[in-house]
Design an enzyme around this catalytic site. Structure first.
Site, short mmCIF file in Angstrom:
data_model
loop_
_atom_site.label_atom_id
_atom_site.label_comp_id
_atom_site.label_asym_id
_atom_site.label_seq_id
_atom_site.Cartn_x
_atom_site.Cartn_y
_atom_site.Cartn_z
N LYS A 126 2.78 -15.24 3.00
CA LYS A 126 3.05 -16.04 1.70
C LYS A 126 4.46 -16.27 1.76
O LYS A 126 5.18 -16.00 0.81
CB LYS A 126 2.54 -15.24 0.55
CG LYS A 126 2.39 -15.93 -0.76
CD LYS A 126 1.37 -17.11 -0.79
CE LYS A 126 1.43 -17.82 -2.24
NZ LYS A 126 0.76 -18.98 -2.39
N TYR B 14 0.89 -1.20 -0.02
CA TYR B 14 -0.12 0.06 -0.03
C TYR B 14 0.84 1.37 -0.14
O TYR B 14 0.46 2.32 -0.55
CB TYR B 14 -1.09 -0.05 1.24
CG TYR B 14 -2.09 -0.75 1.13
CD1 TYR B 14 -2.31 -1.91 0.96
CD2 TYR B 14 -3.36 0.15 1.10
CE1 TYR B 14 -3.63 -2.43 0.77
CE2 TYR B 14 -4.66 -0.43 1.06
CZ TYR B 14 -4.61 -1.76 0.87
OH TYR B 14 -5.94 -2.34 0.70
N ASP C 29 -12.44 -8.59 4.70
CA ASP C 29 -13.85 -8.74 3.92
C ASP C 29 -14.41 -10.18 3.81
O ASP C 29 -15.60 -10.17 4.06
CB ASP C 29 -13.72 -8.18 2.63
CG ASP C 29 -13.75 -6.87 2.39
OD1 ASP C 29 -13.60 -5.93 3.24
OD2 ASP C 29 -14.55 -6.34 1.27
N ASP D 265 -6.49 -6.76 4.10
CA ASP D 265 -7.75 -6.03 3.52
C ASP D 265 -8.61 -7.08 2.88
O ASP D 265 -9.94 -7.17 3.20
CB ASP D 265 -7.21 -5.14 2.43
CG ASP D 265 -8.33 -4.66 1.50
OD1 ASP D 265 -9.18 -4.11 2.16
OD2 ASP D 265 -8.17 -4.52 0.40
N ASP E 48 -3.39 -18.20 0.95
CA ASP E 48 -4.34 -19.02 0.27
C ASP E 48 -4.95 -19.99 1.03
O ASP E 48 -6.24 -20.02 1.07
CB ASP E 48 -3.74 -19.51 -0.90
CG ASP E 48 -2.48 -20.31 -0.78
OD1 ASP E 48 -1.97 -20.15 0.39
OD2 ASP E 48 -1.94 -21.03 -1.66
C1 IPM Z 1 -10.64 -0.97 3.86
C2 IPM Z 1 -10.40 -0.27 2.55
C3 IPM Z 1 -9.50 0.66 2.10
C4 IPM Z 1 -8.43 -0.19 1.87
C5 IPM Z 1 -9.51 1.50 0.47
C6 IPM Z 1 -10.90 2.10 0.83
C7 IPM Z 1 -8.44 2.29 0.72
O1 IPM Z 1 -10.89 -1.41 1.65
O2 IPM Z 1 -10.54 -0.22 4.86
O3 IPM Z 1 -10.52 -2.02 3.96
O4 IPM Z 1 -8.16 -0.98 1.14
O5 IPM Z 1 -7.69 -0.46 3.13
MG MG Z 2 -11.00 -3.27 2.31
#
Ligand code: IPM
Ligand code: MG
Length: 362
Positions: free
Chosen positions: A191, A141, A251, A247, A223
Site C-alpha cells: 500500500k 502483528y 483467505d 492474511d 486494494d
Molecule cells: C492465519 C490465521 C492466524 C493469522 C490467526 C489465527 C492468528 O488467520 O494463519 O491466517 O492471523 O495469522
Molecule cells: Mg488468516
C-alpha cells in the site's frame, strides 16, 4: 531415513484432521521406507486448559527439537473471553516467532475436479495456480509499541506497522526463488501510495529483484490486488506480501478453489525446519461430526516432504493420491458439488483411508 515430527493437533477439528494426515504419513513410511518418529505436544486452548498457557515451554522445545512440525488448528469460542495474552491464537503467533518461521507459503490451486465447488465462473478459475508468499513474523502483528491506553482522556488501541529492511529482503528472496521454480513472475503487494512501511517494502523488493533477472516483477496496491484476484486470478504466479495483507489475501485466494478445506501451508525458516498446517481454522462447530475435509492437512504433509525433507517423490505421491481420489468422485461435504451421479459423499475418516490406501497402492 529417520525424521522427527512434532505433532501439535490443537483444538476443534485439529485432532481429527491430523489423524487423517498421520494415515497419509504412515503410508509414505511404508512406501518409501522412511522412519517418522512422532512427538505430541499441546498447543492452543487444550494447552491453556492443561497448564494455563496456550504455548507451554515444553511445546516450544519439542517443536525446536523436531525436523518438522505438523499442526492442526487452534481456538474455540469457549476461550473468547480470555485475556489476549492467553488466547489460543497467541500460541500460533508465538510458535511462528519462536521458530523464526518468517516465510509462509500458501498455494491456491484449483483442481479441475472441483471446479463446480467454486463460486466463480469456470473460465475464470480453471487452471488457477497461485503461490502466496506471506511474511509471517513482522508487520503490525508484532510491531512495537502496541496496546490499549488512555490518550487525551479516552482509550485508544494501536499497533505499529513496521518492517525492517532485512525482514523484507529475506522474504523477497524466498518469493523470487519460489518463482524461479515456477512461472518466473512475482507480484509484490503493498500500500505504497499511503504507507511508509510499504514504500520501504517496495524499494527493497525492487532491489532484491536485480538478483533474479529472469523473474518478471510487478507491484500492486493491496486494494487492487483484492479485486484482481477475483477478476482475473490467472494473471498471478507468485504473490509476495506482508503479514496482514497476506492474511487477508490468502483467505480470499483460497475461496477461488472452492473450499478452505483444500489448502495446505508451509511456514519456513532459513533452515530446513518448517511448520505445516491447513490454512483453515479449528471450526469448533464441526468438531466430532466426521464431516470436515482432511485434504488441506494431508496436502500439508506433502509440503513437509518437499520443503523440510527434500523428498519430492513422496510429496508427489501424496498429491497424486489426493487427485486420484477426487477423480474417482469422492467428496467431503464442503466440496460436494456437481453432478450427484458421478460423486460420492464421504466423511473425514473415509477420505483419509481412501487417500492413504491410494498412496500405498499406486
Ligand atoms: C492465519 C490465521 C492466524 C493469522 C490467526 C489465527 C492468528 O488467520 O494463519 O491466517 O492471523 O495469522
Ligand atoms: Mg488468516
Amino acid at each position: 531415513m529417520n525424521y522427527k515430527i512434532a505433532i501439535l493437533a490443537g483444538d476443534g477439528i485439529g485432532p481429527a484432521v491430523i489423524s487423517e494426515g498421520l494415515k497419509a504419513l504412515n503410508a509414505i513410511e511404508k512406501k518409501f521406507g522412511y522412519r517418522f518418529e512422532y512427538e505430541k505436544a499441546l498447543i492452543g486452548g487444550c494447552a491453556y486448559d492443561d497448564c494455563g498457557k496456550p504455548l507451554p515451554e515444553s511445546t516450544i522445545s519439542i517443536a525446536k527439537d523436531a525436523d518438522a512440525v505438523y499442526l492442526g488448528a487452534v481456538g474455540d469460542w469457549k476461550y473468547d473471553a480470555l485475556p489476549a495474552e492467553v488466547r489460543p491464537e497467541r500460541a500460533l503467533l508465538g510458535i511462528r516467532k519462536a521458530l523464526n518461521l518468517f516465510a509462509n507459503l500458501r498455494p491456491a490451486i484449483v483442481f479441475d475436479e472441483l471446479i463446480e465447488a467454486s463460486t466463480l465462473k469456470h473460465d475464470i478459475i480453471q487452471g488457477v495456480d497461485i503461490m502466496m508468499v506471506r511474511e509471517l513474523t513482522g508487520d503490525v502483528y508484532f510491531g512495537q509499541p502496541k496496546g490499549i491506553e488512555i490518550i487525551n482522556g479516552e482509550r485508544a488501541g494501536f499497533n505499529n506497522m513496521i518492517y525492517f529492511e532485512k525482514e523484507v529482503e529475506r522474504i523477497a528472496h524466498v518469493a523470487f526463488q519460489t518463482a524461479m521454480k515456477r512461472n518466473k513472475k512475482v507480484c509484490s503487494v503493498d500500500k505504497a501510495n499511503v504507507l511508509d512501511a510499504s514504500r520501504l517494502w517496495r524499494e527493497i523488493v525492487t532491489t532484491v529483484s536485480t538478483n533474479y533477472p529472469e523473474v518478471e516483477l510487478s507491484h500492486m496496491y493491496v486494494d487492487n490486488a483484492a479485486m484482481q484476484l477475483i477478476r482475473n486470478p490467472k494473471q498471478f504466479d507468485v504473490v509476495v506480501t506482508g503479514n496482514i495483507f497476506g492474511d487477508i489475501l490468502s483467505d480470499e485466494a483460497s475461496m477461488l478453489t472452492g473450499s478452505l478445506g483444500m489448502l495446505p501451508s508451509a511456514s519456513l525458516s532459513n533452515n530446513e525446519k518448517g511448520m505445516y498446517e491447513p490454512i483453515h481454522g479449528s471450526a469448533p462447530d464441526l468438531k466430532g461430526k466426521n464431516i470436515v475435509n482432511p485434504i488441506a492437512t494431508i496436502l500439508s504433509a506433502a509440503m513437509m516432504m518437499r520443503y523440510s525433507f527434500g523428498k519430492n517423490e513422496a510429496a508427489e505421491s501424496i498429491e497424486n493420491a489426493v487427485k486420484a481420489v477426487l477423480k474417482e468422485g469422492y467428496r467431503t461435504q464442503d466440496i460436494y458439488y456437481g453432478n450427484k451421479d458421478s460423486i460420492r459423499l464421504v466423511g473425514t475418516t473415509q477420505m483419509g483411508d481412501l487417500i492413504s490406501n491410494k498412496i500405498l497402492n499406486s
